[in-house]
Write an enzyme that holds these catalytic residues in place. Structure first.
Site, PDB file in Angstrom:
ATOM      1  N   ASP A 132      -7.832  -5.613  -0.241  1.00 42.05           N
ATOM      2  CA  ASP A 132      -8.256  -6.417  -1.388  1.00 42.05           C
ATOM      3  C   ASP A 132      -7.938  -7.898  -1.234  1.00 42.05           C
ATOM      4  OD1 ASP A 132      -9.329  -4.248  -2.784  1.00 42.05           O
ATOM      5  OD2 ASP A 132      -7.313  -3.584  -3.268  1.00 42.05           O
ATOM      6  N   HIS A 177       0.846  -1.190   0.000  1.00 40.15           N
ATOM      7  CA  HIS A 177       0.000   0.000   0.000  1.00 40.15           C
ATOM      8  C   HIS A 177       0.879   1.236   0.000  1.00 40.15           C
ATOM      9  CE1 HIS A 177      -3.188   2.792   1.102  1.00 40.15           C
ATOM     10  NE2 HIS A 177      -4.015   1.864   0.663  1.00 40.15           N
TER      11      HIS A 177
HETATM   12  N1  COA Z   1       4.316  -7.392  -4.491  1.00 39.95           N
HETATM   13  C1  COA Z   1       5.658  -7.424  -4.627  1.00 39.95           C
HETATM   14  N2  COA Z   1       6.445  -6.349  -4.468  1.00 39.95           N
HETATM   15  C2  COA Z   1       5.828  -5.203  -4.144  1.00 39.95           C
HETATM   16  C3  COA Z   1       4.441  -5.096  -3.971  1.00 39.95           C
HETATM   17  C4  COA Z   1       3.680  -6.261  -4.167  1.00 39.95           C
HETATM   18  N3  COA Z   1       2.357  -6.248  -4.040  1.00 39.95           N
HETATM   19  N4  COA Z   1       4.108  -3.832  -3.654  1.00 39.95           N
HETATM   20  C5  COA Z   1       5.261  -3.144  -3.634  1.00 39.95           C
HETATM   21  N5  COA Z   1       6.295  -3.975  -3.934  1.00 39.95           N
HETATM   22  C6  COA Z   1       7.715  -3.638  -3.973  1.00 39.95           C
HETATM   23  C7  COA Z   1       8.079  -3.039  -5.335  1.00 39.95           C
HETATM   24  O1  COA Z   1       8.433  -4.047  -6.256  1.00 39.95           O
HETATM   25  C8  COA Z   1       9.223  -2.150  -4.967  1.00 39.95           C
HETATM   26  O2  COA Z   1      10.359  -2.958  -4.780  1.00 39.95           O
HETATM   27  P1  COA Z   1      11.847  -2.422  -5.162  1.00 39.95           P
HETATM   28  O3  COA Z   1      12.047  -1.234  -4.269  1.00 39.95           O
HETATM   29  O4  COA Z   1      12.729  -3.571  -4.856  1.00 39.95           O
HETATM   30  O5  COA Z   1      11.761  -2.051  -6.608  1.00 39.95           O
HETATM   31  C9  COA Z   1       8.827  -1.609  -3.607  1.00 39.95           C
HETATM   32  O6  COA Z   1       7.945  -2.573  -3.044  1.00 39.95           O
HETATM   33  C10 COA Z   1       8.105  -0.266  -3.672  1.00 39.95           C
HETATM   34  O7  COA Z   1       7.115  -0.337  -4.682  1.00 39.95           O
HETATM   35  P2  COA Z   1       6.259   0.933  -5.156  1.00 39.95           P
HETATM   36  O8  COA Z   1       5.438   0.551  -6.353  1.00 39.95           O
HETATM   37  O9  COA Z   1       7.145   2.110  -5.285  1.00 39.95           O
HETATM   38  O10 COA Z   1       5.380   1.132  -3.891  1.00 39.95           O
HETATM   39  P3  COA Z   1       4.009   1.869  -3.813  1.00 39.95           P
HETATM   40  O11 COA Z   1       3.885   2.315  -2.423  1.00 39.95           O
HETATM   41  O12 COA Z   1       3.828   2.865  -4.876  1.00 39.95           O
HETATM   42  O13 COA Z   1       2.998   0.644  -4.110  1.00 39.95           O
HETATM   43  C11 COA Z   1       0.999  -0.370  -4.656  1.00 39.95           C
HETATM   44  C12 COA Z   1       1.699   0.636  -3.763  1.00 39.95           C
HETATM   45  C13 COA Z   1      -0.404  -0.581  -4.104  1.00 39.95           C
HETATM   46  C14 COA Z   1       0.900   0.180  -6.071  1.00 39.95           C
HETATM   47  C15 COA Z   1       1.770  -1.709  -4.655  1.00 39.95           C
HETATM   48  O14 COA Z   1       1.960  -2.172  -3.347  1.00 39.95           O
HETATM   49  C16 COA Z   1       1.113  -2.767  -5.514  1.00 39.95           C
HETATM   50  O15 COA Z   1       1.298  -2.790  -6.737  1.00 39.95           O
HETATM   51  N6  COA Z   1       0.326  -3.711  -4.888  1.00 39.95           N
HETATM   52  C17 COA Z   1      -0.336  -4.741  -5.609  1.00 39.95           C
HETATM   53  C18 COA Z   1      -1.670  -4.261  -6.140  1.00 39.95           C
HETATM   54  C19 COA Z   1      -2.673  -4.036  -5.042  1.00 39.95           C
HETATM   55  O16 COA Z   1      -2.898  -4.883  -4.195  1.00 39.95           O
HETATM   56  N7  COA Z   1      -3.320  -2.865  -5.083  1.00 39.95           N
HETATM   57  C20 COA Z   1      -4.344  -2.504  -4.133  1.00 39.95           C
HETATM   58  C21 COA Z   1      -3.863  -1.434  -3.212  1.00 39.95           C
HETATM   59  S1  COA Z   1      -5.059  -1.124  -1.939  1.00 39.95           S
END
Ligand code: COA
Length: 376
Positions: A312, A258
């Protein structure tokens, strides 16, 4: 100038609707802890709290609920519209396309008028569940189920979805799940809604745009993907290998992580507790057993990065238990979040300022037009 990619950490509004402490895992609506609302309130009362900023009096609550009940039925033209849409259209797209059409049935068209805010709210809260469930029935070649005004909001949705009255306790948990979905500060879809309202477009356009934003798999669309992900795993013993492979390929684990919560999502904790109660009373199922093992192994790999299950992850398992088809999972989220979107649109209009960010241009200049026959 610097680009604030994804606007992460940049405040774009002052708001008193909800509050998140992502380090401690706290979520409050109008200052009330989410657990307290789940323990004591229901979806419609919480919707009122979010939009009007206070818990309703007994009379206010009754009249609000009545206004929604009076808006449950769909005009024939909307039913006909649903029948004409190709049956393999995703329910989120169906909802996104029908919501703006509902404005035709609302006399209060001026977005600056509080009458519009109220009529759009009760019209949408009333009709969205009926649209979704009618769509499901139509795609199954069945007759849409008429709403039952004697049922609670969540109960009526489940009833119209299947044609059968749900178990009271499960329906109550579902209604509480709608509370958890109702609001979550300025995320992508809520930001979309306020960007649209800042142009003085009406609330139907705002909600429709927000639905589009919610549908993506990094946002609300994740719950549907959680189901497909868990379903893809043949047996519990394959889970570690499945997760390892995904992480090696740098793929996202759906339902985990998140932008704001860097600890366990408090909403996921509540849904997980519902599932534990359900398993004790009614028995577990395959998806729930997989989810528990999946969570444990995924946490062993991801908690070091402060990545935990989000709402989710367990709602997908809960909706599966209730017999909701996976392609409808995100629509449940949208149905509940409508209250939060409207609360934000209403609040934003109090000090409206048209959103118009800027950019750093990094293209060329004075490049000349080349006729088609001279292009390489
Ligand atoms: N699975 C695996 N790795 C994940 C991850 C996940 N669900 N969510 C984040 N990461 C990792 C990224 O690969 C990244 O790793 P790195 O630093 O080695 O490259 C790191 O965590 C940061 O990712 P980032 O996309 O910058 O974090 P964010 O805070 O923007 O991400 C989300 C938030 C929700 C976009 C992300 O967690 C995600 O894609 N989750 C899956 C989709 C989901 O469940 N969405 C519903 C949200 S309520």
């Amino acid at each position: 100038m610097k680009v604030y990619s994804g606007l992460a950490g940049i405040p774009v509004v002052r708001s008193s609707i909800s509050y998140i402490d992502g380090q401690k895992g706290i979520l409050e609506y109008r200052g009330i802890p989410i657990q307290e609302l789940v323990d004591n309130s229901n979806y419609l009362e919480t919707a009122y709290l979010l939009v009007f900023g206070k818990l309703p009096s007994v009379q206010e609550y009754e009249s609000f609920v009545n206004d929604i009940k009076n808006n449950l039925n769909l005009p024939n033209s909307i039913l006909q519209f649903l029948k004409d849409i190709p049956s393999d259209t995703h329910p989120m797209k169906v909802l996104q396309s029908i919501v703006p059409v509902l404005s035709a049935f609302d006399e209060n068209k001026d977005v600056l008028d509080s009458e519009h805010h109220y009529s759009a709210l009760v019209n949408l809260l009333g009709k969205v569940p009926t649209i979704l469930t009618a769509w499901k029935m139509i795609t199954e070649g069945r007759k849409p189920v008429e709403p039952d005004q004697s049922l609670s909001y969540g109960e009526n949705f489940l009833y119209m979805l299947t044609g059968e009255k749900p178990e009271k306790e499960l329906a109550e948990m579902f209604d509480k799940c709608l509370i958890l979905h109702a609001e979550h500060t300025i995320n992508a879809s809520t930001f979309t809604a306020i960007v649209v309202v800042s142009t003085l477009a009406d609330f139907y356009s705002c909600v429709s745009s927000a639905i589009g934003s919610l549908s993506g798999r990094l946002h609300g669309g994740a719950n549907e993907r959680v189901y497909y992900m868990l379903n893809e795993i043949k047996s519990v013993k394959d889970i570690p290998e499945y997760i390892d492979k995904k992480l090696e390929k740098k793929e996202r684990i759906m339902g985990f992580g998140h932008r704001v919560y860097k600890t366990y999502d408090p909403r996921a904790k509540i849904i997980k507790s519902f599932l534990e109660k359900i398993a004790d009373k009614y028995g577990s199922n395959e998806l729930l057993e997989k989810a528990k093992v999946f969570e444990e192994y995924a946490l062993s790999k991801l908690s070091g990065k402060r990545i935990y299950p989000n709402i989710d992850f367990y709602t997908a398992v809960f909706y599966n238990y209730l017999g909701i088809p996976p392609n409808f999972y995100t629509t449940v989220f949208a149905m509940a979040r409508t209250a939060g979107w409207i609360a934000h649109c209403k609040e934003y209009l109090k000090e409206n300022k048209l959103f118009r960010p800027t950019q750093i241009y990094d293209g060329g200049h004075n490049i000349h037009y080349v006729p088609p026959d001279r292009r390489l």
